[in-house]
Design an enzyme around this catalytic site. Structure first.
Site, PDB file in Angstrom:
ATOM      1  N   SER A 145      65.835  71.080  39.447  1.00 19.00           N
ATOM      2  CA  SER A 145      65.532  70.508  38.123  1.00 19.00           C
ATOM      3  C   SER A 145      64.253  69.701  38.014  1.00 19.00           C
ATOM      4  O   SER A 145      63.869  69.320  36.908  1.00 19.00           O
ATOM      5  CB  SER A 145      66.699  69.639  37.647  1.00 19.00           C
ATOM      6  OG  SER A 145      67.758  70.435  37.208  1.00 19.00           O
ATOM      7  N   LYS A 161      63.131  60.312  32.394  1.00 16.40           N
ATOM      8  CA  LYS A 161      64.171  61.273  32.010  1.00 16.40           C
ATOM      9  C   LYS A 161      65.372  60.495  31.464  1.00 16.40           C
ATOM     10  O   LYS A 161      65.716  59.428  32.009  1.00 16.40           O
ATOM     11  CB  LYS A 161      64.565  62.095  33.238  1.00 16.40           C
ATOM     12  CG  LYS A 161      65.559  63.216  32.955  1.00 16.40           C
ATOM     13  CD  LYS A 161      65.827  64.049  34.213  1.00 16.40           C
ATOM     14  CE  LYS A 161      66.758  65.214  33.947  1.00 16.40           C
ATOM     15  NZ  LYS A 161      67.005  66.039  35.153  1.00 16.40           N
ATOM     16  N   SER A 220      66.435  71.091  34.695  1.00 17.86           N
ATOM     17  CA  SER A 220      66.837  70.289  33.566  1.00 17.86           C
ATOM     18  C   SER A 220      65.825  69.235  33.128  1.00 17.86           C
ATOM     19  O   SER A 220      65.928  68.749  31.999  1.00 17.86           O
ATOM     20  CB  SER A 220      68.151  69.580  33.892  1.00 17.86           C
ATOM     21  OG  SER A 220      67.978  68.657  34.947  1.00 17.86           O
TER      22      SER A 220
END
Lengths: 484, 95
Positions: A175, A76, A151
């Site tokens: 997330s 990420k 997210s």
């Protein structure tokens, strides 16, 4: 090779069925072929990946390898990666090449994993749909008109489409678990303090936690083995030995007590999601588990409480972005205040600005007790609900999300509707507990996620319970049609 | 509570954020909605509840007072918007 779990890839590398370089090239080719449809990557690190793959092959040749050596991974874009662009999904950090590695990056480099690239995400991890990214929305591989969740939406979409065999994410209010559910993969948020936050760009420091997004519980266990551990550079890292999460995957779950919170099956839960979850619970009963009704009476307060605690902490954390030391700076500032205000005003997107403002307001003189202290008190009540429940049960289960993946654009006009998509995941962060989402079937051809919540530092139990389900079902083996 | 335009301007100033005049009504509406959501907390009596700042109620670890960082000024300033002779440059503050 792309339809193999990392457990299978690891065996293939060990038996020299293929090299890490071949494996890495295969995934880079898939990323080039499929990612234009998904937008799951912000940066592909092709040259670095091939260099790391060749090093991994040498380690395997020399017998100096771990089970993860040579396995490609997507990180990420919230994890600082030395000399690689680390944007956190924001214009503010579009020009930021980190001068150091996050603990998670460092640990995975040490095991010999290969970095495929950095995945798309909601700006500063603030969002539940990946639509707040400066780099544009990510598409859900199961239906390109829908969101992948957020997210960690880029990581979830990349794993679901098998562009990456495994990925990392972070979870502040859901997330990791929410995008894992919406994309039909396995995601785990460990206990707060289990994985070092050093070099992980901070959103809400008392809630943030990193974890794996994987094809299976077994894969998540393998990655967590390398991610977890004490780190003096993170002041809230927990000093506790890390068990071998793989070694307990096959423990018997006969007699397991599963708590079913009635609050997670009320209004707002989609009927298709509910029936898939009920089927999954029946499967657990077949495996010898016992379902126990429990109550989490303060559940409904978790979203309001979160929207004080998280914005307050974000307004403080994001004060470091000032246009002076790194990141975006506005053109031709008139004076220092103009430099701060315009660099921040132009560098941050609307959702980030909203949350910073809510936080600044909640922490401002005259409102601190009414908002921040009040929220911290309710946070304790929410946490005590779980403590009571874990006196009676081993794990808690319910839906990860109230609905399956929603359409791109459907919830962008109303922040509150968007916030409520995390209604079942947020309490777990407030309490600091470990949680997982595993694929549990489909509703109208869209994946449904089953959420598993464990007691503090019982990641091994959750992974074991998830693995036993996956030995008896094949939902986690499903790949969206056009990415097979 | 509902916010006024002046509140939004004050909050933006506290947060050191420039916002466009035409965006203020939008922020006003959204921030008011969020505060309205947050006010659901008021329905609960929390008189004898201790605030919870950390999930495991841990306190900050102490460490020995010794130097642990190395000097990386050049690496850190390489990514700064504007530096000169080892200093970060900003518009003139003192006349």
């Amino acid at each position: 090779m792309h339809n193999k779990t990392i457990a299978e890839l690891s065996a293939g590398l060990k038996d020299k069925q293929f090299s890490s370089e071949e494996l890495t090239r295969a995934f880079i080719e898939r990323a080039k072929q499929f990612d234009p449809k998904l937008n799951s990557f912000i940066t592909l690190t092709e040259d670095l990946a091939l260099e790391q793959a060749r090093q991994a092959d040498q380690r395997i040749q020399a017998g100096d390898n771990t089970p993860l050596t040579g396995i490609p991974i997507a990180q990420k874009d919230i994890f600082c990666t030395k000399d690689v662009k680390t944007s956190c999904g924001s214009k503010m950090l579009d020009n930021f090449y980190s001068p150091y590695d996050a603990a998670v990056v460092e640990q995975l480099n040490n095991t010999g994993m290969v970095l495929l690239g950095k995945t798309n995400m909601d700006e500063f991890a603030m969002g539940s749909s990946n639509e707040t990214s400066f780099y544009g929305p990510v598409k859900n591989p199961w239906d390109l008109n829908t969101v992948p969740g957020g997210s960690s939406g880029g990581s979830a979409a990349a794993v679901a489409a098998r562009i990456a065999p495994i990925a990392t994410g972070t979870d502040t209010g859901g997330s990791i678990r929410q995008p894992a559910a919406l994309c039909g993969i396995t995601g785990m948020k460990p206990t707060y303090g289990r994985v070092s936050r050093y070099g992980m760009i901070a959103f809400a420091s008392s809630l943030d936690q990193a974890g794996p997004l994987a094809q299976s519980a077994e894969d998540a266990a393998m990655l967590l083995n390398a991610m977890a551990g004490f780190d003096t550079r993170d002041s809230t890292s927990t000093e506790l030995a890390v068990p071998d999460y793989q070694s307990t995957l096959n423990a018997d779950i006969n007699g397991l007590k599963i708590g079913i919170p009635k609050e997670y099956f009320g209004d707002g839960l989609d009927a298709g999601v509910q029936s898939a979850i009920e089927e999954a619970l029946k499967e657990y009963e077949k495996l010898g588990a016992q379902l126990v009704d429990i109550e989490l009476p303060n559940s409904a307060l978790s979203v309001p409480t979160y929207y004080v605690v998280a914005p307050a902490e974000c307004s403080s954390n994001l004060s470091r972005f000032d246009g002076v030391r790194f990141g975006y700076r506005c053109e031709n500032p008139l004076d220092l205040e103009d430099l701060y205000k315009r660099s921040r005003g132009e560098g941050f997107g609307p959702e980030v600005k909203r949350r910073i403002m809510i936080g600044a307001y909640a922490l401002s003189a005259g409102y601190y007790d009414a908002y921040y202290i009040k929220a911290q008190k309710i946070r304790r009540l929410i946490s005590e609900d779980f403590k009571e429940a874990f006196k009676k049960v081993d794990v808690i289960m319910g839906p990860t999300t109230p609905t399956t993946a929603f359409n791109i654009g459907e919830k962008t006009d109303d922040p509150i509707t968007m916030y409520l998509s995390d209604v079942y995941t947020i309490a777990v962060n407030l309490a600091g507990l470990p949680g997982m989402s595993i694929p549990a079937g489909f509703s109208e051809n869209k994946p449904v996620g089953l959420q598993l919540i464990g007691n503090y530092f019982e990641e091994a139990k959750l992974l074991n319970v998830a693995h036993q389900y996956q030995l008896n079902t094949d939902w986690h083996r499903q790949i969206p049609g056009e990415f097979k | 509570m509902s916010l006024q335009k002046e509140d939004v301007e004050k909050i933006a100033h506290l947060a050191q954020l420039s916002i466009n005049e035409e965006d203020i009504p939008g922020y006003l509406e959204e921030l008011s909605k969020i505060l309205h959501l947050v006010e659901q907390m008021n329905a609960v009596n929390t008189d004898n509840v201790e605030p919870m700042a950390h999930p495991q109620d841990s306190s900050q670890r102490l460490r020995e007072d010794k130097e642990t960082e190395i000097n990386q000024r050049d690496a850190f300033q390489k990514i700064a918007p504007q530096v000169e002779r080892g200093f970060y440059l900003v518009p003139r503050v003192i006349e």
